[in-house]
Design a protein around this motif. Structure first.
Motif: not given
Length: 728
Positions: A331-350
């Motif tokens: 939701y609205f609760d994020f920072n650069e570090s959290k988004l970096f982790d989600l970018l890794k998840d994007t790659k992992k998901l495919g």
């Protein structure tokens, strides 16, 4: 086959002792249908026929004699574009006040012209003029032969000595004859979009309209169906699909007249919009789109899908990006570090792309909720100290693309933009502000606001040229309609939409290929004018897969699967397989916390994405067949077949959780080649499970279409995806 649209001017000489003036028939024919207009001896242009075309064009002249209805009285009851204030007694398509204050209008045929734009497309124009006033209307009919589709609009002009006021200004005026008419219309609200209602049309006027200004389809979508004689089914009956290509206030009047014929008048809603037309100024109405099928709803929708992909949707024959959205993860609760982790998840998901949703902007009034910051489109320094650029770079490092959410038409009162430019905001100067989702709408009739909104997008791409996707949201409706800079407030709703289209045209001129999702709190703005600028739309914020089966079913009548953004989320109680299978019936996306997925759930998603990448061309470009209606039974089933009839994919779902419900009977397939042999294989199996489908058996297309195939849907197999492939 000749794919030209045929236009014939046939003359019939009526002998009553001497040669009378001639009728002029103007026939627009598509592959299956004909629209025949007739200018009579007094140059009244009426609709002679709209229906399945005749083998002999000469026989259209004999149609009128077969109807023994009561007296017509006016001579304009079946007018191709009905004027008001003269002889007309019913609802007009156009109503004006002339420069001298006179409210009457009479439109007579002057001439027509046909232009062949391609082997498949023709443009017919018919000029009508008032015999008394220097006032004219040109009717345009753009015809698409192979798809049985017509777009119709009007251009209104005058050369009077002063301004003329347009009180009503429809795009199209159709006239149908049948033994009865049945309307399928839609209604809804947030999370309840595209709810169908069918009713018999009775005498009087049924009006489908909206006055919301933006997000116009929230309560009443502009699409509809008319069945002739009896309610049409998927494969039987005559049905007309109608849709206005306009993103603002619309109005469609359906009037069953005293002869029991149906008049359909559709265009911009004239509510609070009397338009002052200057001499020599041209007022062009939006296109009204329609297709007619004599073989049921299925053919009508496939005609519309083909037309849309080939001629209307931005990059309708192109590719789309699968994505992971962060909204439900953060939701609205994020920072650069959290988004970096989600970018890794994007790659992992495919998937192809990571989409950063709401909350990334504003500093004076940080966007930490929906009450502040909207309109201040600079990166929030606390959340993104290194800006969006760092995210684009990190996405590239993870071999995925990066996209971003914006809502550039709206503003929070608690924002720097509102404080600096209160005159840019739509609001009545003497009335209390009234908010929709804590927002007001920016005044896009103002050229400065148009520049600002274009600048929101342009600045993002200027700073980060590798930005790959835009999610364009529009969550507010217009209250207290007023422009601080517009001289004539009656023009406001029209000028707002002109301003929006100017902005989108500028964006597409500079950034012609960037994918953009059209989002409006759900399906609040989907229409074929908007889809010229967007590659896809968001059907609903309700992503419960059970609800989406019903919504996506209804949207599929009018919009092809390639346009429908379907995300896997945590809404609903269904397992991840069910949620993913439903989302695959369009443009697949995810809005989940990847790191929270169980091992087998993650593996299932990864495998399903790989499968989707193989079959997505078939889903996006194939012929779509609705096989089992979720409203009528315990199982829903949807089929996509490629043009060569060599491959198909079939989605099946349990939509009734009562005891022992499932696919007890085989489901009859459609669109295959009866002479071909096919193998049926189950896709998207959950890890550790086996299929109940014997993939070694061979079936003829004849068997699959006449007897059918049972996907074995039950409480243990609530979603089943089948691949049907030709054996050679």
């Amino acid at each position: 086959m000749n794919y030209f649209f045929r236009l014939s001017a046939l003359s019939l000489c009526l002998l009553t002792g001497q040669l009378q003036a001639q009728n002029i028939n103007i026939s627009v024919e598509t592959r299956s249908n004909a629209l025949v207009l007739q200018a009579d001896a007094k140059k009244n242009l009426n609709t002679l026929y709209l229906g399945k075309k005749l083998a002999s064009a000469a026989e259209y002249e004999q149609i009128t004699g077969q109807y023994k209805q009561s007296s017509e009285y006016t001579g304009v009851l079946s007018a191709a574009y009905t004027p008001s204030g003269s002889r007309n007694l019913l609802e007009p398509a156009i109503s004006v006040s002339h420069a001298d204050g006179n409210n009457s209008l009479d439109l007579r045929y002057v001439s027509h012209e046909l232009k062949k734009l391609s082997d498949d497309v023709s443009l017919l124009s018919i000029l009508l003029k008032d015999p008394v006033y220097d006032f004219q209307v040109t009717l345009f009919y753009k015809s698409y032969y192979k798809d049985d589709v017509i777009e119709q609009w009007s251009v209104i002009k005058h050369k009077e000595k002063g301004n003329v006021t347009l009180q009503k200004f429809a795009s199209a005026n159709l006239y149908l004859k049948a033994g009865g008419f049945y309307l399928t219309q839609y209604h809804g609200d947030w999370a309840k979009e595209m709810q169908p209602e069918e009713s018999k049309i009775t005498h009087g006027i049924k009006t489908l309209d909206t006055k919301l200004g933006t997000r116009a389809n929230l309560f009443q979508p502009s699409v509809f169906m008319i069945s002739l004689d009896k309610p049409a089914t998927e494969d039987e009956g005559t049905v007309l699909y109608g849709a206005l290509e306009y993103s603002g206030n619309f109005r469609t009047d359906l009037e069953l007249d005293y002869l029991n014929n149906l008049k359909i008048i559709s265009g911009i809603n004239n509510y609070a919009s009397a338009y002052t037309l200057k001499p020599n100024e041209a007022f062009t109405t939006p296109a009204f789109l329609y297709t007619l099928s004599s073989t049921g709803k299925g053919d009508a929708s496939r005609n519309m899908h083909n037309w849309a992909r080939n001629y209307k949707i931005l990059d309708g024959k192109g590719q789309r990006l699968t994505l992971l959205n962060n909204w439900e993860a953060t939701y609205f609760d994020f920072n650069e570090s959290k988004l970096f982790d989600l970018l890794k998840d994007t790659k992992k998901l495919g998937v192809d792309l990571f989409l950063l949703d709401d909350g990334w902007f504003a500093n004076k009034y940080p966007r930490n909720g929906d009450v502040a910051g909207l309109g201040d489109w600079e990166e929030n320094k606390t959340k993104l100290p290194n800006g969006v650029a760092s995210l684009v770079k990190e996405a590239k490092n993870n071999e995925v693309k990066f996209g971003i959410w914006i809502e550039p038409e709206m503003v929070n009162p608690k924002s720097n933009l509102y404080e600096k430019h209160p005159d840019w905001v739509i609001k009545q100067p003497k009335r209390e502000e009234y908010y929709f989702r804590n927002q007001l709408v920016l005044d896009l009739s103002n050229p400065k606001v148009q520049d600002f909104v274009f600048g929101v997008v342009n600045d993002l791409f200027t700073k980060d040229p590798e930005l790959a996707y835009i999610k364009w949201d529009c969550n507010a409706v217009i209250y207290n309609a007023y422009s601080a800079t517009l001289g004539n407030q009656n023009h406001f709703y029209i000028e707002y939409m002109r301003g929006l289209y100017k902005v989108l045209e500028r964006i597409r001129t500079k950034y012609p290929t960037v994918p953009m999702m059209l989002c409006s709190g759900g399906g609040g703005r989907v229409d074929y004018a908007a889809l010229q600028y967007f590659t896809e739309f968001w059907p609903s914020d309700n992503t419960d897969p059970m609800e989406r089966i019903f919504m996506q079913w209804e949207y599929s009548y009018f919009y092809p699967a390639i346009t429908s953004s379907n995300h896997v989320t945590d809404w609903g109680k269904q397992p991840i397989k069910f949620r993913t299978d439903v989302a695959m019936m369009g443009k697949l996306g995810f809005d989940i916390v990847v790191s929270h997925l169980k091992e087998n759930d993650l593996k299932y998603c990864q495998d399903a994405i790989k499968t989707y990448n193989v079959i997505k061309p078939l889903i996006w470009q194939g012929d779509q067949y609705r096989l089992a209606n979720p409203k009528e039974g315990s199982v829903a089933s949807m089929l996509y077949v490629n043009s060569g009839k060599t491959a198909a994919v079939m989605f099946n779902y349990l939509v009734n959780n009562r005891y022992d419900e499932g696919s007890k009977l085989p489901i009859k397939l459609k669109g295959l080649d009866a002479s071909k042999k096919y193998a049926v294989k189950e896709l998207n199996l959950y890890p550790g499970t086996s299929s109940a489908v014997d993939g070694t058996k061979v079936y003829s297309g004849d068997f699959l279409m006449k007897i059918g195939f049972n996907p074995v849907v039950n409480s243990g197999r609530t979603s089943v995806v089948l691949q049907i492939e030709e054996l050679k």
